[in-house]
Each structure stands twice: as C-alpha cells, then as structure tokens.
Design a protein around this motif. Structure first.
Motif: not given
Length: 144
Positions: A108-134
């Motif tokens: 991505f040659q023009n990418l200037q800003t990357l704002d990211l949050t690790y996690g899953n906002r819509e987990t519900g019953m499919g919670y998997e601990k391994s998908t949370f956090g960096m």
C-alpha cells in the motif's frame, strides 16, 4: 443522470475500482452500502472513491476469518489489491489475531495512517480466546 439508474450493488468492487472514476457513482455506492456510517468526506481527502475504498478495506479485514488452506487470506489479498492506489487511512475497529498484515498491506504505497484494534466486537457464543489481543506474531508481521 445515468448514475442514478445504476444498481451499485450489482457491480463488484474489483470491477468498479478498475473502471469507474465518477465521484457521483462512489458517493451513491457509499451512501447505499453504509447508510448508518458517518460520511465525513473531508477525512478522506474530499474523495468519495477514497472513502469507499477505505471503508471497503476495513470491512474486508474485520470480516476476515482464517482458513486452514489459506484461501481466505488469498481472497483478502486479491480483494484489497484493487484499493491500494486510493487508500491513505485504514481504521480497523476489530481485527482478529494472527492475520499477516505485512502480506496484505505491504504494497500500500499511499498508506499514511493505520489505526487498529485487535479483538472481536460481535463474539456472541462463538468466543475464542485466541482471537483476542495482539500476539507476538502480529507484532512481527507489522514490523515487516
């Protein structure tokens, strides 16, 4: 205008990104696809095409789920490739752990800003601990 007659939902992003430059088309597409998201065009270089590309990329990443054979990652790489020339800012409101960002965002040659949050906002019953956090793997991927 002719754009008013176009059903934007029937045109794939990959096709539109390659051939359609008309800002009215991109405005209509964005307003129809994300009626409840803010459309602050000034945050996207006064370009509806850029706004659409940045929202589309964010959505593709946020919906991504890894597959064992790598086909989902290959599809993601392919899809986001069409947005590369237009994207300058990417905001991920949720991102699953262990996605190879260097493979997907590396060109991505023009990418200037990357704002990211690790996690899953819509987990519900499919919670998997391994998908949370960096994870260490994620940090290494970002550093490339």
């Amino acid at each position: 205008s002719t754009i008013e007659l176009v059903n934007t939902k029937k045109i794939s992003y990959s096709m539109a990104a390659q051939y359609i430059k008309n800002e009215v088309f991109w405005q209509k597409s964005a307003l129809e696809r994300w009626p409840n998201r803010p459309h602050v065009i000034s945050e996207h270089g006064m370009s509806w095409r850029r706004l659409y590309a940045e929202y589309h990329i964010s959505e593709q990443f946020e919906r991504y789920y890894p597959s064992k054979c790598g086909t989902n990652l290959n599809s993601l790489v392919h899809e986001v490739g069409y947005a590369k020339p237009f994207v300058q800012t990417i905001k991920f409101r949720q991102l699953r752990a262990e996605i190879n960002l260097s493979r997907v965002l590396g060109d991505f040659q023009n990418l200037q800003t990357l704002d990211l949050t690790y996690g899953n906002r819509e987990t519900g019953m499919g919670y998997e601990k391994s998908t949370f956090g960096m994870k260490i793997k994620d940090a290494l991927s970002l550093s490339r």
